[in-house]
Write a protein that holds these residues in place. Structure first.
Motif, mmCIF file in Angstrom:
data_model
loop_
_atom_site.group_PDB
_atom_site.id
_atom_site.type_symbol
_atom_site.label_atom_id
_atom_site.label_comp_id
_atom_site.label_asym_id
_atom_site.label_seq_id
_atom_site.Cartn_x
_atom_site.Cartn_y
_atom_site.Cartn_z
ATOM 1 N N ASP A 153 31.959 5.871 89.007
ATOM 2 C CA ASP A 153 31.477 4.660 88.317
ATOM 3 C C ASP A 153 29.959 4.573 88.381
ATOM 4 O OD1 ASP A 153 34.088 3.944 87.758
ATOM 5 O OD2 ASP A 153 34.305 2.742 89.585
ATOM 6 N N VAL A 154 29.409 4.915 89.545
ATOM 7 C CA VAL A 154 27.950 4.921 89.689
ATOM 8 C C VAL A 154 27.342 5.960 88.752
ATOM 9 C CG1 VAL A 154 26.033 5.422 91.256
ATOM 10 C CG2 VAL A 154 27.961 4.046 92.050
ATOM 11 N N GLN A 155 27.993 7.123 88.684
ATOM 12 C CA GLN A 155 27.497 8.180 87.801
ATOM 13 C C GLN A 155 27.513 7.728 86.340
ATOM 14 O OE1 GLN A 155 26.393 11.894 88.283
ATOM 15 N NE2 GLN A 155 25.559 10.718 86.593
ATOM 16 N N ASP A 156 28.583 7.074 85.940
ATOM 17 C CA ASP A 156 28.656 6.567 84.558
ATOM 18 C C ASP A 156 27.518 5.586 84.273
ATOM 19 O OD1 ASP A 156 30.887 8.085 84.050
ATOM 20 O OD2 ASP A 156 32.315 6.446 84.396
ATOM 21 N N ASP A 213 20.210 -4.754 78.557
ATOM 22 C CA ASP A 213 21.354 -3.889 78.873
ATOM 23 C C ASP A 213 21.093 -3.088 80.147
ATOM 24 O OD1 ASP A 213 22.576 -4.789 76.600
ATOM 25 O OD2 ASP A 213 22.079 -3.032 75.375
ATOM 26 N N ALA A 214 19.856 -2.604 80.288
ATOM 27 C CA ALA A 214 19.500 -1.818 81.476
ATOM 28 C C ALA A 214 19.555 -2.677 82.735
ATOM 29 C CB ALA A 214 18.112 -1.216 81.311
ATOM 30 N N ALA A 215 19.115 -3.915 82.628
ATOM 31 C CA ALA A 215 19.152 -4.822 83.778
ATOM 32 C C ALA A 215 20.595 -5.082 84.211
ATOM 33 C CB ALA A 215 18.452 -6.131 83.446
ATOM 34 N N LYS A 266 22.227 -3.869 87.775
ATOM 35 C CA LYS A 266 22.892 -4.796 88.692
ATOM 36 C C LYS A 266 24.285 -4.305 89.032
ATOM 37 C CE LYS A 266 23.261 -8.542 91.092
ATOM 38 N NZ LYS A 266 22.463 -8.710 92.341
ATOM 39 N N GLU A 267 25.020 -3.838 88.037
ATOM 40 C CA GLU A 267 26.368 -3.315 88.284
ATOM 41 C C GLU A 267 26.297 -2.128 89.235
ATOM 42 O OE1 GLU A 267 28.415 -2.421 84.703
ATOM 43 O OE2 GLU A 267 28.098 -4.391 83.806
#
Length: 247
Positions: free
Chosen positions: A13-16, A163-165, A169-170
């Motif tokens: 998930d982090v990689q995505d 979107d990047a922010a 955060k995610e």
């Protein structure tokens, strides 16, 4: 290195999200408005240079016209004075009268020549003024296009930054649940491997380098404990096992 299978899954998930952030950064750098603004600014610079040259020419011809008109006026005044002397009868000597009449004739010709010069300068000044007006309008038009492109670029950038922010955060939330040593290894590999530090093992192929693993490597992975962090023998990225790994 060992890590719970759920932690390894979350690493994907982090990689995505990291891929998503890379894509957003690339899109931000590659906005078509960047090239558009650069091209328009080049056009604007050229037009402004031309405008300055036209304004300089107009200013020069204005001074030239003023000087030419002054020359005409001086000759005209001198001719008027000579004509007044001739008409007054103050000059009685035939020779002086002849000289005075010759000078009046000469001044008339000189005035005509100078008036031709004034007309020629006026034509050049009018042409320069028209050029200034044309270039001023073109500069204004290009500047309007630049302002519009900047507004569109800023709007697109604001959207992408938003979107990047959100993605950042995610990532922070998910990364906080992953063991520090596993995350550190992932970040190190991601820096070394073009932004991809962990990949899914899918149907016996590494989704990082897109190569199928050798049967011996598959057997070793199959025999490894579920919490063992395995690596691709081809690209050395972390391989995350799932139900689709084909083991």
């Amino acid at each position: 290195m060992n890590a719970a299978p759920a932690d390894q899954i979350r690493l994907l998930d982090v990689q995505d999200l990291d891929v998503r952030l890379q894509q957003l950064a690339h899109k931000r750098r590659s906005l078509p408005e960047h090239a558009e603004i650069e091209s328009l600014n080049k056009d604007l610079t050229q037009l402004r240079d031309l405008l300055v040259a036209a304004q300089t020419e107009e200013s020069d011809t204005a001074r030239e016209q003023t000087k030419a008109e002054q020359d005409v006026d001086q000759v005209r005044q001198r001719a008027v004075r000579d004509q007044q002397r001739l008409d007054s009868g103050a000059v009685t000597s035939p020779k002086d009268l002849e000289n005075l009449q010759r000078e009046i004739t000469s001044l008339a010709k000189r005035q005509g020549d100078l008036e031709d010069v004034v007309l020629e300068v006026m034509e050049r000044r009018e042409s320069a003024q028209e050029r200034v007006a044309e270039l001023t309008e073109r500069v204004s038009s290009v500047q309007s296009k630049i302002d519009d492109a900047i507004a569109r670029r800023d709007a697109a950038t604001e959207s992408l930054d938003g979107d990047a922010a959100t993605a950042t955060k995610e990532r922070e939330v998910i990364a906080a649940t992953i063991p520090a040593d596993l995350l550190k290894l992932y970040d190190k590999l991601r820096d070394q491997q073009g932004g991809v530090g962990a990949a899914k093992l899918y149907q016996r192929s590494c989704q990082g380098c897109r190569q199928e693993l050798a049967i011996t490597d598959i057997n070793e992975i199959r025999a490894a404990a579920p919490d063992t962090v395995v690596r691709c023998e081809n690209c050395r990225r972390i391989l995350v096992r799932t139900s689709e790994s084909g083991l």
